[in-house]
Design an enzyme around this catalytic site. Structure first.
Site, PDB file in Angstrom:
ATOM      1  N   ASP A  12       0.880  -1.164   0.000  1.00  0.00           N
ATOM      2  CA  ASP A  12       0.000   0.000   0.000  1.00  0.00           C
ATOM      3  C   ASP A  12       0.924   1.222   0.000  1.00  0.00           C
ATOM      4  OD1 ASP A  12      -2.354   1.652   0.430  1.00  0.00           O
ATOM      5  OD2 ASP A  12      -1.654   1.850   2.493  1.00  0.00           O
ATOM      6  N   ASP A  14      -0.162   5.123   1.070  1.00  0.00           N
ATOM      7  CA  ASP A  14      -0.389   6.118   2.126  1.00  0.00           C
ATOM      8  C   ASP A  14      -0.431   5.480   3.506  1.00  0.00           C
ATOM      9  OD1 ASP A  14      -0.680   8.381   0.372  1.00  0.00           O
ATOM     10  OD2 ASP A  14      -2.592   7.534  -0.238  1.00  0.00           O
ATOM     11  N   GLU A 310      11.695   7.271  26.567  1.00  0.00           N
ATOM     12  CA  GLU A 310      12.699   7.199  27.633  1.00  0.00           C
ATOM     13  C   GLU A 310      14.062   7.524  27.035  1.00  0.00           C
ATOM     14  OE1 GLU A 310      14.718   3.845  30.614  1.00  0.00           O
ATOM     15  OE2 GLU A 310      13.019   3.319  29.324  1.00  0.00           O
TER      16      GLU A 310
END
Length: 368
Positions: A12, A14, A310
């Protein structure tokens, strides 16, 4: 791998290859924001009619072909125009933004790898062919790499119908059962399974990843993709137990060992699919430069689903840049997280991660 040996891949576009999906989840409290490339366009368009974007409605439109989306937008916002007029007015706005869209982490690596090893791959998008061409042409080498490029206007029905994937397989001369589909939307995953193909899901909305159970495999980003699981040639580009990546840049500040993104209008420069342990460089006021290692994950905190970063600064520099605006450039990837078990200890920065990052950042492959 279940079923026949994989001999071709269908992507695919997008939200899978390019960071152009209509929505990207950046949930802060109760607010949802549109993805970087498109987020201001619908808002700007609707403002002409005194309307405000409803993110719940936009979320449901993910994966729709454009003409279906246009009909839904006009109806949902009660616009005094036809779907055709909506398309004619908003598409030029998108055309201006599409060239700015960037490939998601690991995408160029996989495309070049498949091309190098002679594995055919196709692009099958729910966008119309004209719009697909605009996006693909903005990416260096892509038009030449793909064996087949298809838009939804070239088949009878777009996704979730299997037509696009079946036509891509047909044009490549490959049996559908030997194709691997890689998709970010549930609509696309359903289309791949309807085509009797094996499907890898790389969800563009992380808190909905549990809905993708019909896929054969789920990954957080292309950096987690392992070709050998599908009998495809394995990668051979790891250096010192880490992977050099195309630089990922974003601005942030350090708050008690966690980075807080400094974004414009709620838009993030850090892709939604950036998930795992990375390392790179930090620049403070263009004068100081430090090494950094980060653990990026999405989880539930304070009742909402959001991104947590983190951070550990090398050489004990945490105190020096506390609460200072800085530019972060990630240049290496160490590991992803187990998407099935995902124990909390696995998502923290480990001593082994620090050792790998420290050694790698002295190498030419990880300079920036």
């Amino acid at each position: 791998m279940n079923g026949n040996r994989i001999s071709a891949v269908i992507f695919d576009l997008d939200g899978t290859l390019l960071n152009t999906a209509h929505i990207l989840l950046l949930k802060f409290g109760l607010f949802w924001f549109l993805e970087q490339v498109t987020k201001d366009l619908l808002k700007e368009f609707l403002a002409r009619y005194g309307k405000v974007v409803d993110m719940e409605k936009e979320n449901k439109r993910m994966g729709m072909v454009h003409h279906e989306s246009a009909i839904a937008v006009v109806k949902d916002y009660d616009l005094p125009i036809t779907p055709q007029q909506y398309t004619q007015n908003i598409m030029p706005m998108y055309h201006e933004k599409w060239p700015q869209a960037k490939p998601l982490p690991g995408v160029n690596r996989l495309i070049k790898h498949l091309h190098k090893h002679g594995v055919p791959f196709a692009l099958a998008s729910n966008s119309i062919r004209k719009n697909v061409e605009v996006k693909v042409s903005s990416q260096k080498g892509w038009k030449e790499y793909f064996s087949v490029i298809l838009g939804s206007d070239q088949v009878k029905s777009g996704k979730p119908s299997p037509d696009l994937f079946l036509e891509a397989a047909n044009k490549m001369g490959v049996d559908a059962s030997c194709c691997l589909v890689i998709e970010d939307s549930l609509v696309g995953v359903k289309a791949g399974k309807a085509a009797k193909m094996q499907v890898v899901a790389v969800p563009s909305i992380q808190d909905e990843s549990d809905q993708y159970s019909i896929a054969d495999h789920i990954i957080r980003s292309f950096l987690d993709f392992q070709p050998e699981l599908w009998a495809l040639p394995p990668f051979d580009d790891w250096v010192m137990n880490a992977l050099p990546i195309e630089p990922i840049c974003f601005k942030a500040s350090n708050k008690n060992g966690f980075l807080q993104e400094l974004s414009v209008n709620g838009a993030s420069d850090l892709p939604n699919q950036a998930w795992g342990v990375y390392f790179g460089w930090v620049e403070v006021d263009s004068q100081q430069r430090f090494k950094i290692i980060v653990s990026i994950k999405w989880d539930y905190t304070s009742g909402s689903f959001g991104k947590t970063i983190e951070a550990c600064f090398m050489n004990g520099s945490n105190e020096q840049i506390y609460d200072e605006p800085m530019k972060v450039t990630l240049v290496g990837f160490i590991r992803g997280f187990d998407t099935k078990k995902n124990p909390s200890s696995d998502t923290h920065i480990l001593d082994q991660d620090k050792s790998i990052a420290e050694a790698c950042l002295d190498l030419a492959e990880y300079q920036y």
